[in-house]
Design a protein around this motif. Structure first.
Motif, PDB file in Angstrom:
ATOM      1  N   ASP A 143       0.886  -1.137  -0.147  1.00  0.00           N
ATOM      2  CA  ASP A 143      -0.078   0.083   0.073  1.00  0.00           C
ATOM      3  C   ASP A 143       0.978   1.246  -0.069  1.00  0.00           C
ATOM      4  OD1 ASP A 143      -1.584   1.960   0.604  1.00  0.00           O
ATOM      5  OD2 ASP A 143      -2.897   1.005   2.146  1.00  0.00           O
ATOM      6  N   VAL A 144       0.997   1.852  -1.110  1.00  0.00           N
ATOM      7  CA  VAL A 144       2.135   3.001  -1.408  1.00  0.00           C
ATOM      8  C   VAL A 144       1.803   4.124  -0.414  1.00  0.00           C
ATOM      9  CG1 VAL A 144       2.980   4.573  -2.974  1.00  0.00           C
ATOM     10  CG2 VAL A 144       2.905   2.119  -3.528  1.00  0.00           C
ATOM     11  N   ALA A 145       0.517   4.429  -0.548  1.00  0.00           N
ATOM     12  CA  ALA A 145       0.099   5.658   0.128  1.00  0.00           C
ATOM     13  C   ALA A 145       0.476   5.600   1.850  1.00  0.00           C
ATOM     14  CB  ALA A 145      -1.356   5.980  -0.017  1.00  0.00           C
ATOM     15  N   ALA A 146       0.261   4.278   2.290  1.00  0.00           N
ATOM     16  CA  ALA A 146       0.477   4.087   3.656  1.00  0.00           C
ATOM     17  C   ALA A 146       1.671   4.050   4.075  1.00  0.00           C
ATOM     18  CB  ALA A 146      -0.179   2.669   4.042  1.00  0.00           C
ATOM     19  N   PHE A 147       2.645   3.285   3.192  1.00  0.00           N
ATOM     20  CA  PHE A 147       4.056   3.474   3.351  1.00  0.00           C
ATOM     21  C   PHE A 147       4.641   4.933   3.356  1.00  0.00           C
ATOM     22  CE2 PHE A 147       8.322   3.083   1.205  1.00  0.00           C
ATOM     23  CZ  PHE A 147       8.935   2.537   2.115  1.00  0.00           C
ATOM     24  N   VAL A 148       4.422   5.611   2.105  1.00  0.00           N
ATOM     25  CA  VAL A 148       4.756   6.949   2.385  1.00  0.00           C
ATOM     26  C   VAL A 148       4.592   7.890   3.456  1.00  0.00           C
ATOM     27  CG1 VAL A 148       4.612   9.288   1.017  1.00  0.00           C
ATOM     28  CG2 VAL A 148       4.702   7.095  -0.348  1.00  0.00           C
ATOM     29  N   LYS A 149       3.510   7.522   4.138  1.00  0.00           N
ATOM     30  CA  LYS A 149       2.814   8.288   5.490  1.00  0.00           C
ATOM     31  C   LYS A 149       3.641   7.590   6.575  1.00  0.00           C
ATOM     32  CE  LYS A 149      -1.975   8.922   4.581  1.00  0.00           C
ATOM     33  NZ  LYS A 149      -3.197   8.543   4.301  1.00  0.00           N
ATOM     34  N   ALA A 150       4.159   6.338   6.471  1.00  0.00           N
ATOM     35  CA  ALA A 150       4.714   5.595   7.571  1.00  0.00           C
ATOM     36  C   ALA A 150       6.269   6.267   7.471  1.00  0.00           C
ATOM     37  CB  ALA A 150       4.853   4.146   7.416  1.00  0.00           C
ATOM     38  N   VAL A 151       6.642   6.495   6.508  1.00  0.00           N
ATOM     39  CA  VAL A 151       7.917   7.263   6.135  1.00  0.00           C
ATOM     40  C   VAL A 151       8.046   8.498   6.489  1.00  0.00           C
ATOM     41  CG1 VAL A 151       9.820   7.978   4.656  1.00  0.00           C
ATOM     42  CG2 VAL A 151       8.662   5.716   4.408  1.00  0.00           C
ATOM     43  N   ALA A 152       6.770   9.329   6.304  1.00  0.00           N
ATOM     44  CA  ALA A 152       6.601  10.794   6.852  1.00  0.00           C
ATOM     45  C   ALA A 152       6.549  10.757   8.508  1.00  0.00           C
ATOM     46  CB  ALA A 152       5.363  11.367   6.167  1.00  0.00           C
ATOM     47  N   ARG A 153       5.951   9.703   8.952  1.00  0.00           N
ATOM     48  CA  ARG A 153       6.061   9.902  10.379  1.00  0.00           C
ATOM     49  C   ARG A 153       7.156   9.790  11.176  1.00  0.00           C
ATOM     50  NH1 ARG A 153       1.291   6.945   9.847  1.00  0.00           N
ATOM     51  NH2 ARG A 153       2.300   4.803  10.155  1.00  0.00           N
ATOM     52  N   ARG A 154       8.356   9.408  10.367  1.00  0.00           N
ATOM     53  CA  ARG A 154       9.713   9.388  10.888  1.00  0.00           C
ATOM     54  C   ARG A 154      10.845  10.572  10.392  1.00  0.00           C
ATOM     55  NH1 ARG A 154       7.525   4.542  10.478  1.00  0.00           N
ATOM     56  NH2 ARG A 154       7.803   3.174  12.217  1.00  0.00           N
ATOM     57  N   GLY A 155       9.832  11.322   9.837  1.00  0.00           N
ATOM     58  CA  GLY A 155      10.441  12.507   9.399  1.00  0.00           C
ATOM     59  C   GLY A 155      11.133  13.096   7.957  1.00  0.00           C
ATOM     60  N   TYR A 156      10.821  12.129   7.260  1.00  0.00           N
ATOM     61  CA  TYR A 156      11.240  12.023   5.599  1.00  0.00           C
ATOM     62  C   TYR A 156      10.076  11.985   4.523  1.00  0.00           C
ATOM     63  CZ  TYR A 156      15.741  10.468   7.811  1.00  0.00           C
ATOM     64  OH  TYR A 156      16.901  10.432   8.609  1.00  0.00           O
ATOM     65  N   ALA A 157      10.205  12.807   3.603  1.00  0.00           N
ATOM     66  CA  ALA A 157       9.163  12.919   2.790  1.00  0.00           C
ATOM     67  C   ALA A 157       9.826  12.081   1.423  1.00  0.00           C
ATOM     68  CB  ALA A 157       8.875  14.445   2.187  1.00  0.00           C
ATOM     69  N   ILE A 158       9.420  11.139   1.196  1.00  0.00           N
ATOM     70  CA  ILE A 158       9.749  10.493  -0.175  1.00  0.00           C
ATOM     71  C   ILE A 158       8.471  10.747  -1.204  1.00  0.00           C
ATOM     72  CG2 ILE A 158      11.308   8.788   0.886  1.00  0.00           C
ATOM     73  CD1 ILE A 158       9.110   6.735   0.621  1.00  0.00           C
ATOM     74  N   GLY A 159       8.945  10.347  -2.301  1.00  0.00           N
ATOM     75  CA  GLY A 159       7.681  10.451  -3.512  1.00  0.00           C
ATOM     76  C   GLY A 159       6.864   9.635  -3.712  1.00  0.00           C
ATOM     77  N   GLY A 160       5.398   9.703  -3.883  1.00  0.00           N
ATOM     78  CA  GLY A 160       4.568   8.736  -4.224  1.00  0.00           C
ATOM     79  C   GLY A 160       5.080   8.351  -5.799  1.00  0.00           C
ATOM     80  N   GLY A 161       4.283   7.720  -6.437  1.00  0.00           N
ATOM     81  CA  GLY A 161       4.287   7.297  -7.786  1.00  0.00           C
ATOM     82  C   GLY A 161       3.490   8.527  -8.457  1.00  0.00           C
ATOM     83  N   TYR A 162       4.110   8.546  -9.832  1.00  0.00           N
ATOM     84  CA  TYR A 162       3.693   9.877 -10.584  1.00  0.00           C
ATOM     85  C   TYR A 162       2.771   9.639 -11.710  1.00  0.00           C
ATOM     86  CZ  TYR A 162       4.219  14.732 -12.388  1.00  0.00           C
ATOM     87  OH  TYR A 162       4.154  15.969 -12.948  1.00  0.00           O
ATOM     88  N   GLY A 163       1.714  10.280 -11.746  1.00  0.00           N
ATOM     89  CA  GLY A 163       0.646  10.141 -12.754  1.00  0.00           C
ATOM     90  C   GLY A 163       0.040   8.659 -12.670  1.00  0.00           C
ATOM     91  N   ARG A 164       0.123   7.843 -13.760  1.00  0.00           N
ATOM     92  CA  ARG A 164      -0.506   6.768 -13.757  1.00  0.00           C
ATOM     93  C   ARG A 164       0.195   5.599 -12.901  1.00  0.00           C
ATOM     94  NH1 ARG A 164       1.654   4.042 -19.663  1.00  0.00           N
ATOM     95  NH2 ARG A 164       1.204   6.122 -20.399  1.00  0.00           N
ATOM     96  N   LEU A 165       1.501   5.947 -12.474  1.00  0.00           N
ATOM     97  CA  LEU A 165       2.170   4.982 -11.367  1.00  0.00           C
ATOM     98  C   LEU A 165       1.867   5.373 -10.017  1.00  0.00           C
ATOM     99  CD1 LEU A 165       5.654   5.110 -13.621  1.00  0.00           C
ATOM    100  CD2 LEU A 165       3.693   3.450 -13.686  1.00  0.00           C
ATOM    101  N   LYS A 166       1.164   6.303  -9.789  1.00  0.00           N
ATOM    102  CA  LYS A 166       0.828   6.913  -8.430  1.00  0.00           C
ATOM    103  C   LYS A 166       0.763   5.632  -7.319  1.00  0.00           C
ATOM    104  CE  LYS A 166      -2.508   9.950  -6.163  1.00  0.00           C
ATOM    105  NZ  LYS A 166      -1.603  10.634  -5.181  1.00  0.00           N
ATOM    106  N   GLU A 167      -0.166   4.758  -7.766  1.00  0.00           N
ATOM    107  CA  GLU A 167      -0.540   3.786  -6.654  1.00  0.00           C
ATOM    108  C   GLU A 167       0.442   2.613  -6.806  1.00  0.00           C
ATOM    109  OE1 GLU A 167      -4.681   3.112  -6.994  1.00  0.00           O
ATOM    110  OE2 GLU A 167      -5.173   5.376  -6.286  1.00  0.00           O
ATOM    111  N   THR A 168       1.212   2.291  -7.531  1.00  0.00           N
ATOM    112  CA  THR A 168       1.798   1.292  -7.603  1.00  0.00           C
ATOM    113  C   THR A 168       3.507   1.234  -7.572  1.00  0.00           C
ATOM    114  OG1 THR A 168       2.220   1.534 -10.186  1.00  0.00           O
ATOM    115  CG2 THR A 168       0.402   0.017  -9.331  1.00  0.00           C
ATOM    116  N   THR A 169       3.845   2.454  -7.451  1.00  0.00           N
ATOM    117  CA  THR A 169       5.190   2.699  -7.236  1.00  0.00           C
ATOM    118  C   THR A 169       5.674   3.931  -6.207  1.00  0.00           C
ATOM    119  OG1 THR A 169       5.382   4.405  -9.089  1.00  0.00           O
ATOM    120  CG2 THR A 169       5.820   2.290  -9.931  1.00  0.00           C
ATOM    121  N   PHE A 170       6.665   3.918  -5.765  1.00  0.00           N
ATOM    122  CA  PHE A 170       7.121   5.240  -4.885  1.00  0.00           C
ATOM    123  C   PHE A 170       8.420   5.372  -5.382  1.00  0.00           C
ATOM    124  CE2 PHE A 170       8.487   1.645  -2.138  1.00  0.00           C
ATOM    125  CZ  PHE A 170       9.514   1.847  -1.864  1.00  0.00           C
ATOM    126  N   ARG A 171       8.900   7.031  -5.309  1.00  0.00           N
ATOM    127  CA  ARG A 171       9.993   7.463  -5.680  1.00  0.00           C
ATOM    128  C   ARG A 171      11.103   8.205  -4.654  1.00  0.00           C
ATOM    129  NH1 ARG A 171       8.489  11.232  -9.624  1.00  0.00           N
ATOM    130  NH2 ARG A 171       7.000  11.828  -7.971  1.00  0.00           N
TER     131      ARG A 171
END
Ligand code: PLP
Length: 365
Positions: A309-337
Motif C-alpha cells: 500500500d504505497v500511500a500508507a508506506f509514504v505516510k509511515a516514512v513521513a512519520r519518521r521525518g522524511y518525505a519521499i515521493g509517491g508514484g507519478y501520474g499513472r504510476l501513483k498507486e503502484t510505485t514510490f520514488r
C-alpha cells in the motif's frame, strides 16, 4: 521509532529537494534593484558558472528566467521549431513536453517507448530518416519512471540530421549527472532549480546554442517573455530581462559557488554513490520500475510485487521525518520514488533507508 534529525520533514522527493540552511538564509537578504551594478556583478559571476554546469562552450547563451522549467519547455519549442517536432515519450514528463508543443500550436509526433525503458537511439534515427522534422525534444532523465535516457547516443543520431535541432530537458539530471551541451551538440538544455541544484523552486535556467539563436531570430509568433533574442539583449549586458526573483538569484550564486567548491565530478560521484545505496536497498526488498541498465543516478522508482500500500508506506516514512515521493501520474498507486539528489550525502541516504525499513515492517503484512 527512528526520527530524522530535523525540525521539518527532510525532502527526499524527486523535486523539490532539501535546501541547505545557508542557502535559505541567502533568500532572506535585503532585496536590491535589478538594474544596478550589484546585480550586474552577480550575473557576471553566475552566468559562467551556469555555463560550465551545462557543459556549454563560449558562444552559447545562458538565460535565467523567473519561471519553472515548464516555462522553458514552451520557450524552447516556440523559439526553435517551425515545421515538426519529434518527442520520444517514455513517461509522464516527456508526455507533457509533447502536450506543451501541441498547446503552442506546433505539429508534434510522439515516439512511444514503454514506461520503465529508455528511448532507443535507433528508433529516433528511423523516425528522423522519414524526414519532415526540424527538432527533437527529449527528456534526459524521466523523473516519473527513474529512467536515464542515453543522451550522448541519441544526440549522436540527431547530429546525423543537420537540419534537426535537439532540445533537452535536463531538469532532474543537471548538477547530479553529466550533461555535455557542447560535446553532444544540444541546442537548448533547460532546467529548473529545485532538483539536483537544491534551491527553492521558482527559477529556471537554459543554455542556448548559436543555431537556436539563429532560428529564434527568424521565428515570428514566439511571444515576448521567453523570446531568446530579447533575453540575449539583456543578458549580454548582465541584466535580467524583466524584474527577476532577486532573492533566488542570491541563492543561485551561493549554490553555484558551493557546487564549484565541491567539483562537478565529485558531485556526480556522490549522486552515483547515493543511487548505489538506494539500489542495494531496493534489490533486497522490492523491485525496480526502471529496466536494468538505464536506472537514474538521481531518482529511483520502486515497485513492489507483493502489492504494498504505497500511500500508507509514504505516510509511515513521513512519520519518521522524511518525505519521499509517491508514484507519478499513472504510476501513483503502484510505485514510490526516492529523490537521491541535491546536497544529500550517502550517510543521510543510509539514515533514510533505515527509516524506510521500519516503515516497511509496519505496513507490509
Ligand atoms: C520536475 C520536472 C519537470 C517540471 O519542472 P517544473 O520546474 O515543475 O516546471 C520537468 N521535467 C522533469 C524531467 C522534471 O523532473
Amino acid at each position: 521509532m527512528t526520527a530524522a534529525p530535523s525540525d521539518h520533514a527532510i525532502l527526499f522527493t524527486p523535486g523539490p529537494t532539501e535546501v541547505a540552511p545557508e542557502i535559505l538564509r541567502e533568500m532572506a537578504r535585503p532585496v536590491i534593484g535589478h538594474r544596478g551594478l550589484e546585480m550586474q556583478a552577480i550575473l557576471a559571476d553566475v552566468l559562467p558558472r551556469a555555463r560550465r554546469l551545462f557543459g556549454a562552450p563560449e558562444g552559447h547563451e545562458v538565460f535565467i528566467t523567473a519561471s519553472s522549467a515548464t516555462g522553458l519547455w514552451e520557450a524552447a519549442i516556440r523559439n526553435t521549431v517551425e515545421r515538426r517536432l519529434l518527442v520520444p515519450v517514455c513517461g509522464a514528463f516527456s508526455e507533457r513536453f509533447h502536450e506543451v508543443a501541441v498547446a503552442c500550436g506546433v505539429p508534434a509526433d510522439r515516439l512511444e517507448t514503454a514506461w520503465g525503458r529508455a528511448v532507443d537511439p535507433d528508433a529516433v534515427g528511423e523516425r528522423l530518416a522519414r524526414g519532415g522534422y526540424d527538432a527533437v525534444a527529449l527528456v534526459h532523465n524521466e523523473t516519473s519512471t527513474g529512467v536515464a535516457n542515453p543522451l550522448p547516443a541519441i544526440a549522436g543520431v540527431v547530429r546525423r540530421h543537420p537540419g534537426v535541432a535537439l532540445l533537452v530537458d535536463v531538469v532532474s539530471s543537471v548538477a547530479g549527472m553529466p550533461v555535455e551541451v557542447g560535446r553532444d551538440g544540444i541546442d537548448v538544455a533547460l532546467a529548473s532549480v529545485q532538483k539536483c541544484l537544491a534551491l527553492p523552486p521558482g527559477l529556471a535556467l537554459c543554455a542556448v546554442s548559436p543555431r537556436a539563436m539563429e532560428r529564434s531570430r527568424a521565428r515570428a509568433g514566439k511571444g515576448y517573455y521567453f523570446d531568446f533574442v530579447r533575453l540575449k539583449g539583456f543578458f549580454d549586458r548582465r541584466m535580467p530581462m524583466a524584474t527577476p526573483s532577486v532573492s533566488h538569484i542570491f541563492a543561485l550564486q551561493a549554490q553555484l559557488r558551493r557546487i564549484d567548491a565541491e567539483g562537478l565530478e565529485a558531485r556526480h560521484a556522490r549522486h552515483r554513490a547515493m543511487a548505489d545505496a538506494t539500489r542495494r536497498w531496493t534489490a533486497e526488498r522490492c523491485a525496480f520500475f526502471a529496466a536494468d541498465g538505464c536506472r537514474s543516478d538521481t531518482v529511483t522508482c520502486v515497485s513492489d510485487e507483493r502489492g504494498l500500500d504505497v500511500a500508507a508506506f509514504v505516510k509511515a516514512v513521513a512519520r519518521r521525518g522524511y518525505a519521499i515521493g509517491g508514484g507519478y501520474g499513472r504510476l501513483k498507486e503502484t510505485t514510490f520514488r526516492i529523490g537521491h539528489m541535491g546536497d544529500h550525502t550517502v550517510a543521510e541516504v543510509t539514515a533514510l533507508l533505515a527509516a524506510m525499513d521500519e516503515a516497511l515492517g509496519e505496513v507490509r503484512r
